[in-house]
Design a protein around this motif. Structure first.
Motif, mmCIF file in Angstrom:
data_model
loop_
_atom_site.group_PDB
_atom_site.id
_atom_site.type_symbol
_atom_site.label_atom_id
_atom_site.label_comp_id
_atom_site.label_asym_id
_atom_site.label_seq_id
_atom_site.Cartn_x
_atom_site.Cartn_y
_atom_site.Cartn_z
ATOM 1 N N ALA A 37 1.934 7.257 15.030
ATOM 2 C CA ALA A 37 1.922 6.142 14.075
ATOM 3 C C ALA A 37 1.122 6.541 12.845
ATOM 4 O O ALA A 37 0.122 7.259 12.942
ATOM 5 C CB ALA A 37 1.324 4.891 14.695
ATOM 6 N N LEU A 38 1.581 6.087 11.693
ATOM 7 C CA LEU A 38 0.884 6.279 10.422
ATOM 8 C C LEU A 38 0.921 4.945 9.702
ATOM 9 O O LEU A 38 1.978 4.320 9.577
ATOM 10 C CB LEU A 38 1.567 7.353 9.580
ATOM 11 N N THR A 39 -0.231 4.481 9.215
ATOM 12 C CA THR A 39 -0.287 3.159 8.611
ATOM 13 C C THR A 39 -1.465 3.066 7.648
ATOM 14 O O THR A 39 -2.274 3.986 7.553
ATOM 15 C CB THR A 39 -0.418 2.073 9.700
ATOM 16 N N VAL A 40 -1.548 1.955 6.931
ATOM 17 C CA VAL A 40 -2.720 1.628 6.120
ATOM 18 C C VAL A 40 -3.362 0.398 6.751
ATOM 19 O O VAL A 40 -2.750 -0.672 6.811
ATOM 20 C CB VAL A 40 -2.367 1.364 4.647
ATOM 21 N N ALA A 41 -4.552 0.568 7.274
ATOM 22 C CA ALA A 41 -5.273 -0.508 7.950
ATOM 23 C C ALA A 41 -6.219 -1.206 6.974
ATOM 24 O O ALA A 41 -6.672 -0.605 5.995
ATOM 25 C CB ALA A 41 -6.059 0.053 9.130
ATOM 26 N N VAL A 42 -6.512 -2.461 7.250
ATOM 27 C CA VAL A 42 -7.369 -3.258 6.365
ATOM 28 C C VAL A 42 -8.337 -4.077 7.203
ATOM 29 O O VAL A 42 -7.954 -4.646 8.232
ATOM 30 C CB VAL A 42 -6.537 -4.216 5.479
ATOM 31 N N ARG A 43 -9.577 -4.159 6.748
ATOM 32 C CA ARG A 43 -10.571 -5.037 7.373
ATOM 33 C C ARG A 43 -11.181 -5.958 6.329
ATOM 34 O O ARG A 43 -11.431 -5.546 5.196
ATOM 35 C CB ARG A 43 -11.684 -4.239 8.034
ATOM 36 N N SER A 44 -11.406 -7.195 6.746
ATOM 37 C CA SER A 44 -12.059 -8.149 5.850
ATOM 38 C C SER A 44 -13.568 -7.963 5.929
ATOM 39 O O SER A 44 -14.073 -7.218 6.769
ATOM 40 C CB SER A 44 -11.696 -9.583 6.237
ATOM 41 N N ALA A 45 -14.294 -8.681 5.078
ATOM 42 C CA ALA A 45 -15.749 -8.555 5.038
ATOM 43 C C ALA A 45 -16.391 -8.971 6.353
ATOM 44 O O ALA A 45 -17.459 -8.479 6.716
ATOM 45 C CB ALA A 45 -16.311 -9.387 3.879
ATOM 46 N N ASN A 46 -15.748 -9.895 7.084
ATOM 47 C CA ASN A 46 -16.330 -10.331 8.359
ATOM 48 C C ASN A 46 -15.790 -9.564 9.554
ATOM 49 O O ASN A 46 -16.039 -9.931 10.692
ATOM 50 C CB ASN A 46 -16.123 -11.837 8.556
ATOM 51 N N GLY A 47 -15.019 -8.510 9.298
ATOM 52 C CA GLY A 47 -14.546 -7.664 10.380
ATOM 53 C C GLY A 47 -13.189 -8.008 10.944
ATOM 54 O O GLY A 47 -12.715 -7.333 11.856
ATOM 55 N N SER A 48 -12.532 -9.051 10.422
ATOM 56 C CA SER A 48 -11.198 -9.399 10.905
ATOM 57 C C SER A 48 -10.191 -8.357 10.442
ATOM 58 O O SER A 48 -10.370 -7.700 9.428
ATOM 59 C CB SER A 48 -10.785 -10.781 10.397
ATOM 60 N N ALA A 68 0.841 -1.199 0.000
ATOM 61 C CA ALA A 68 0.000 0.000 0.000
ATOM 62 C C ALA A 68 0.873 1.245 0.000
ATOM 63 O O ALA A 68 1.916 1.286 0.662
ATOM 64 C CB ALA A 68 -0.911 0.005 1.217
ATOM 65 N N THR A 69 0.455 2.249 -0.760
ATOM 66 C CA THR A 69 1.151 3.538 -0.784
ATOM 67 C C THR A 69 0.134 4.643 -0.550
ATOM 68 O O THR A 69 -0.901 4.691 -1.226
ATOM 69 C CB THR A 69 1.858 3.772 -2.127
ATOM 70 N N ALA A 70 0.424 5.501 0.404
ATOM 71 C CA ALA A 70 -0.470 6.620 0.707
ATOM 72 C C ALA A 70 0.319 7.912 0.706
ATOM 73 O O ALA A 70 1.462 7.953 1.177
ATOM 74 C CB ALA A 70 -1.126 6.419 2.068
ATOM 75 N N PRO A 109 2.340 20.742 5.763
ATOM 76 C CA PRO A 109 1.747 21.126 4.472
ATOM 77 C C PRO A 109 2.397 20.432 3.284
ATOM 78 O O PRO A 109 1.742 20.215 2.263
ATOM 79 C CB PRO A 109 1.974 22.633 4.432
ATOM 80 N N SER A 110 3.677 20.082 3.387
ATOM 81 C CA SER A 110 4.321 19.345 2.301
ATOM 82 C C SER A 110 3.880 17.887 2.355
ATOM 83 O O SER A 110 3.707 17.301 3.429
ATOM 84 C CB SER A 110 5.844 19.426 2.424
ATOM 85 N N GLN A 111 3.735 17.295 1.191
ATOM 86 C CA GLN A 111 3.211 15.934 1.104
ATOM 87 C C GLN A 111 4.202 14.906 1.663
ATOM 88 O O GLN A 111 5.398 14.976 1.410
ATOM 89 C CB GLN A 111 2.894 15.601 -0.351
ATOM 90 N N THR A 112 3.682 13.948 2.445
ATOM 91 C CA THR A 112 4.460 12.827 2.969
ATOM 92 C C THR A 112 3.968 11.541 2.331
ATOM 93 O O THR A 112 2.751 11.318 2.230
ATOM 94 C CB THR A 112 4.313 12.721 4.500
ATOM 95 N N THR A 113 4.894 10.704 1.880
ATOM 96 C CA THR A 113 4.531 9.428 1.263
ATOM 97 C C THR A 113 4.803 8.284 2.227
ATOM 98 O O THR A 113 5.905 8.183 2.779
ATOM 99 C CB THR A 113 5.320 9.189 -0.036
ATOM 100 N N PHE A 114 3.796 7.471 2.456
ATOM 101 C CA PHE A 114 3.955 6.265 3.272
ATOM 102 C C PHE A 114 3.842 5.050 2.364
ATOM 103 O O PHE A 114 2.856 4.889 1.643
ATOM 104 C CB PHE A 114 2.876 6.180 4.356
ATOM 105 N N THR A 115 4.864 4.187 2.396
ATOM 106 C CA THR A 115 4.830 2.933 1.652
ATOM 107 C C THR A 115 4.936 1.793 2.651
ATOM 108 O O THR A 115 5.898 1.719 3.418
ATOM 109 C CB THR A 115 5.979 2.848 0.635
ATOM 110 N N SER A 116 3.953 0.918 2.648
ATOM 111 C CA SER A 116 3.905 -0.161 3.631
ATOM 112 C C SER A 116 4.846 -1.298 3.258
ATOM 113 O O SER A 116 5.397 -1.341 2.155
ATOM 114 C CB SER A 116 2.478 -0.721 3.722
#
Length: 419
Positions: A75-86, A61-63, A100-107
């Motif tokens: 902390a800065l991250t990309v979180a994920v949930r499945s259809a059943n909530g896991s 993931a890249t944000a 104000p300057s853009q920060t790139t997060f790559t997981s």
């Protein structure tokens, strides 16, 4: 049981400083934290969120984000949930300064079981988690190829800070090495002895040749290759990925006497194995079950401090459910820890060798089952925050049974069901 020397985590050590250290230990581990509910964004904006797939099928993931003012996030991250909530979040959380300057997060990269997922940016600031739009929906198939599309909002939930519970009685080790007969239960079977209609939401049959990194971390809240310090200060062994293996249809967590230096800079007399699902799968309520082989220090006496348990992100506020742990005298015991205490008990009988341990956690009550028979029930202090799953083969003269090494704690399967 009341909080006493049996408990793995002593409240006296949980200072503000230690909580901060634990927060950054989580980041080093690369597991994302979850916010309990969506919060105002504090001026942080997601400029873009994308998912990419490597030829191996692993996703990254890249944000790109910015803030209307300069802030240092925890902390800065990309979180994920499945259809059943896991929870299936990306590894590699960081603690950047946003402005104000853009920060790139790559997981870091990871795989996902087949299914549909929602991904979103989350960050922690002043001990509060914030979930940001947009939310991306993607479907993972056999190859893990994502098919992203924006969708409505979702809420996430916390990150970890501490650990399990139990007791003492050291004696001279009497090593024994019985040869267990191995049988593997059918995937998706109902929990043993626990009534009701269930759907399986998590499981590992350990039928492969290596640990499934999409489900487990091979140490206590550390980086994938780190040898981590013990869960509790009363333990005598560090947790090393080298002590974790999968073969013959079982997970193997091997404790042995060998001086080992952990990530806290200390040297321990023993090293052993631990797996936990923090940042990869956690649950509120359900039936939790594992079929486990516990080595014996002597006939009928469980060796060391093996345990099958769950833990929340903030201890003891979020709770800790000990399904089984070998306590002083080599007994198989259960507890539930919360701010109001740690009631529990021990089951009579010989629980060395192969046995099935389960617990049904529902609002206000946890019922424990050993080999399909109810052995106890706790109705006070039951929490409702998500918990992740842990298996470990601890070594302690203060807690657990008599020390006996080498000792291989084996697990045939772990399964979690919900209604």
């Amino acid at each position: 049981m009341p909080r006493n020397s049996r408990h793995r985590r002593k409240l006296t050590t949980r200072t503000k400083i230690s909580a901060l250290v634990l927060s950054f230990a989580t980041l080093a581990m690369g597991s994302a934290a979850w916010a309990g509910q969506s919060q105002p964004s504090s001026g942080v904006v997601v400029d873009s969120l994308s998912l990419s797939t490597a030829s191996s099928g692993r996703l990254t993931a890249t944000a790109k984000v910015h803030s209307d003012r300069t802030i240092r996030v925890q902390a800065l991250t990309v979180a994920v949930r499945s259809a059943n909530g896991s929870h299936f979040d990306f590894p590699g959380a960081t603690a950047p300064t946003l402005g104000p300057s853009q920060t790139t997060f790559t997981s870091g990269s990871r795989t996902f079981p087949a299914g549909t997922y929602k991904a979103f940016v989350a960050y922690k600031y002043r001990d509060t988690w914030h979930n940001l739009s947009p939310i991306k929906t993607f479907t993972s198939g056999a190859t893990g190829t994502p098919t992203p599309s924006p969708t409505a909002s979702a809420s996430a939930s916390p990150s970890p800070s501490s650990t399990p519970s139990p007791s003492s009685t050291p004696t001279a080790p009497t090593p024994t090495a019985p040869s267990p007969s191995q049988t593997t239960s059918t995937t998706g079977a109902a929990p043993v002895g626990i009534p009701g209609t269930w759907r399986q939401v998590f499981g590992d049959e350990f039928n492969g040749t290596s640990l499934d990194g999409s489900k487990w971390n091979p140490n206590w809240l550390g980086c994938p290759t780190c040898t981590t310090k013990p869960v509790n200060s009363a333990e005598l062994g560090a947790y090393a990925p080298s002590q974790v293996s999968v073969s013959g249809g079982s997970l193997h967590l091997k404790a042995e006497k060998q001086q080992t230096t952990a990530n806290d800079g200390k040297t321990y007399a023993y090293r052993s194995g631990l797996v936990e699902s923090n940042g990869k799968a956690q649950f509120t309520y359900g039936a939790f079950e594992a079929r486990i082989y516990t080595p014996a220090a002597s006939p009928g006496v469980i060796a060391n401090w093996p345990a099958f348990w769950t833990d929340g992100q903030n201890w003891p506020e979020d709770g800790e459910m000990d399904v089984m742990e070998g306590l002083g005298g080599g007994k198989a015991c259960y507890h539930f820890h919360s701010p109001s205490g740690g009631p529990g008990g021990c089951a009579p009988g010989d629980f060395t060798g192969w046995h099935t341990y389960g617990a049904e956690w529902k609002p206000g009550v946890v019922t424990y089952y050993y080999d399909g028979k109810q052995v106890g029930q706790i109705t006070t202090g039951i929490t409702s925050s998500p918990m992740y799953v842990i298996l470990n083969n601890g070594v302690s003269t203060e807690h657990g049974g008599p020390i006996s090494t080498p000792a291989d704690m084996m697990t045939d399967y772990v399964r979690v069901w919900q209604h």
